[in-house]
Design an enzyme around this catalytic site. Structure first.
Site, PDB file in Angstrom:
ATOM      1  N   GLY A 158      -4.714  -5.822   3.528  1.00 42.20           N
ATOM      2  CA  GLY A 158      -6.029  -5.994   3.395  1.00 42.20           C
ATOM      3  C   GLY A 158      -6.584  -5.036   2.243  1.00 42.20           C
ATOM      4  N   ASP A 159      -7.879  -5.385   2.366  1.00 38.25           N
ATOM      5  CA  ASP A 159      -8.725  -3.975   1.520  1.00 38.25           C
ATOM      6  C   ASP A 159      -8.328  -2.488   1.916  1.00 38.25           C
ATOM      7  OD1 ASP A 159     -10.083  -5.779  -0.196  1.00 38.25           O
ATOM      8  OD2 ASP A 159     -11.134  -6.492   1.273  1.00 38.25           O
ATOM      9  N   GLY A 160      -7.979  -2.148   3.284  1.00 41.75           N
ATOM     10  CA  GLY A 160      -7.750  -1.138   3.967  1.00 41.75           C
ATOM     11  C   GLY A 160      -6.701  -0.268   3.357  1.00 41.75           C
ATOM     12  N   PRO A 212       2.826  -4.266   6.683  1.00 45.35           N
ATOM     13  CA  PRO A 212       3.117  -5.482   7.526  1.00 45.35           C
ATOM     14  C   PRO A 212       2.611  -5.752   8.579  1.00 45.35           C
ATOM     15  CG  PRO A 212       4.567  -3.444   7.987  1.00 45.35           C
ATOM     16  CD  PRO A 212       3.672  -3.134   6.887  1.00 45.35           C
TER      17      PRO A 212
END
Length: 342
Positions: free
Chosen positions: A73-75, A9
């Site tokens: 995200g990509d994280g 979130p």
């Protein structure tokens, strides 16, 4: 079918939970896909959730699901892959699980790459549509080693200019995606050069590199085999290894990359190049025009090693800072299955 949906979130501008409530949850329900929801509450929560046994006694194990969908995200996917890597059944999980991502972060490189490969427009609705269709395509992963750690990667590795921009711009994260553009302009004006030894193994030296990949990678402490590998020692301005076409939704850095091609495409910029020429080159990355710039070099390989000679550089893997210093990676062909419309 039953999927595990993990939502960050706080990623990017903080739209993950709203995107789940407005788009992903309702579309999965309409598609008849049951799912369990995990909303992350702290750093590495996603990594903890996918390890063996889950995070707690009430959690289903990841092996009990047919698919995994990440909102962030990509994280968040970087966390998931590091968590899966610790499992005894990691190979089976990667082979069995269908994985999707709905971009709710700052860069959203993998979400954009999947949509680009599928011929779809960029957006949460389109990414969720790929998940609901249920069609998958095999995707390469890669294994990286530093002096003290090992990692599983799916997106990019950067060192020098791009790593500096990605990591140092965290100080102006409040600007969102614009932070990278602002810091890139600053770094282009105050340009750094780094010296390193770059060794790579061309695909012509590896039989069946698209299917079985490299069967033996030398240890980071061992010498590189001189007969098959190519070694360059030089000054570098930019070093950027990619699995997929996009490092972010507006960064078409590796047009030649496909989901399953068994290779890294490594973009390199070496001096001499003027600040004006560098800025012009960087502006072309959004459309892929940089590939025709005479200052851009691409090296295609199934494995490589980077040994920095200059101190003070960052290693940036999938947008996350990792242990600095010598690093090597090799492709793991068709290691997982991603929701993709091809």
């Amino acid at each position: 079918l039953k999927y595990l949906v993990i939502v960050n979130p706080k990623g990017g501008t903080g739209t993950g939970e709203d995107t789940y409530l407005s788009t992903v949850g309702p579309m999965l329900e309409q598609a008849g896909v049951e799912h369990d929801l995990c909303i992350t509450t702290h750093a590495r929560h996603a990594e903890e959730r996918v390890k063996e046994g889950g995070q707690g006694s009430d959690d289903k194990d990841l092996a009990d699901y047919d698919g995994l969908v990440c909102l962030g995200g990509d994280g968040i996917l970087h966390e998931v892959f590091q968590g899966v890597k610790t499992r005894n059944d990691a190979d089976e999980i990667f082979a069995k699980l269908k994985i999707g991502i709905v971009g709710c972060g700052t860069s959203n490189g993998l979400a954009m790459s999947l949509l680009h490969e599928s011929g779809e427009q960029y957006g949460a609705l389109d990414s969720t549509f790929l998940v609901c269709k249920g069609q998958t395509t095999p995707m390469d992963l890669s294994h990286y080693s530093t002096q003290n750690r090992e990692y599983t990667s799916f997106l990019t590795f950067s060192w020098a200019f791009i790593a500096d921009v990605d990591i140092e711009s965290e100080t102006i994260r409040c600007l969102g995606r614009l932070r990278n553009d602002v810091w890139a302009a600053w770094r282009a004006v105050w340009l750094r050069k780094y010296r390193a030894r770059f060794s790579y193994l061309p695909p012509s030296k590896v039989p069946n590199y698209k299917t079985t990949g490299l069967t033996h990678m030398p240890s980071l402490s061992d010498d590189i085999p001189a007969e098959d590998w190519v070694t360059i020692e030089d000054n570098f301005i930019l070093f950027w290894a990619a699995h997929v076409s996009h490092a972010s939704y507006a960064t078409y850095n590796s047009p030649a990359s496909k989901m399953q091609d068994g290779v890294f495409q490594i973009m390199v910029i070496r001096p001499p190049i003027s600040k004006f020429q560098l800025i012009k080159l960087l502006l072309g990355i959004e459309t892929g025009a940089h590939v025709n710039n005479p200052h851009t070099e691409f090296f295609e390989c199934v494995a490589y090693r980077l040994e920095p000679v200059t101190s003070g550089s960052f290693n940036d893997l999938d947008g996350e800072v990792i242990e600095s210093g010598p690093i090597q990676g090799h492709v793991l062909p068709a290691s997982t299955n991603m929701f993709c419309g091809v």
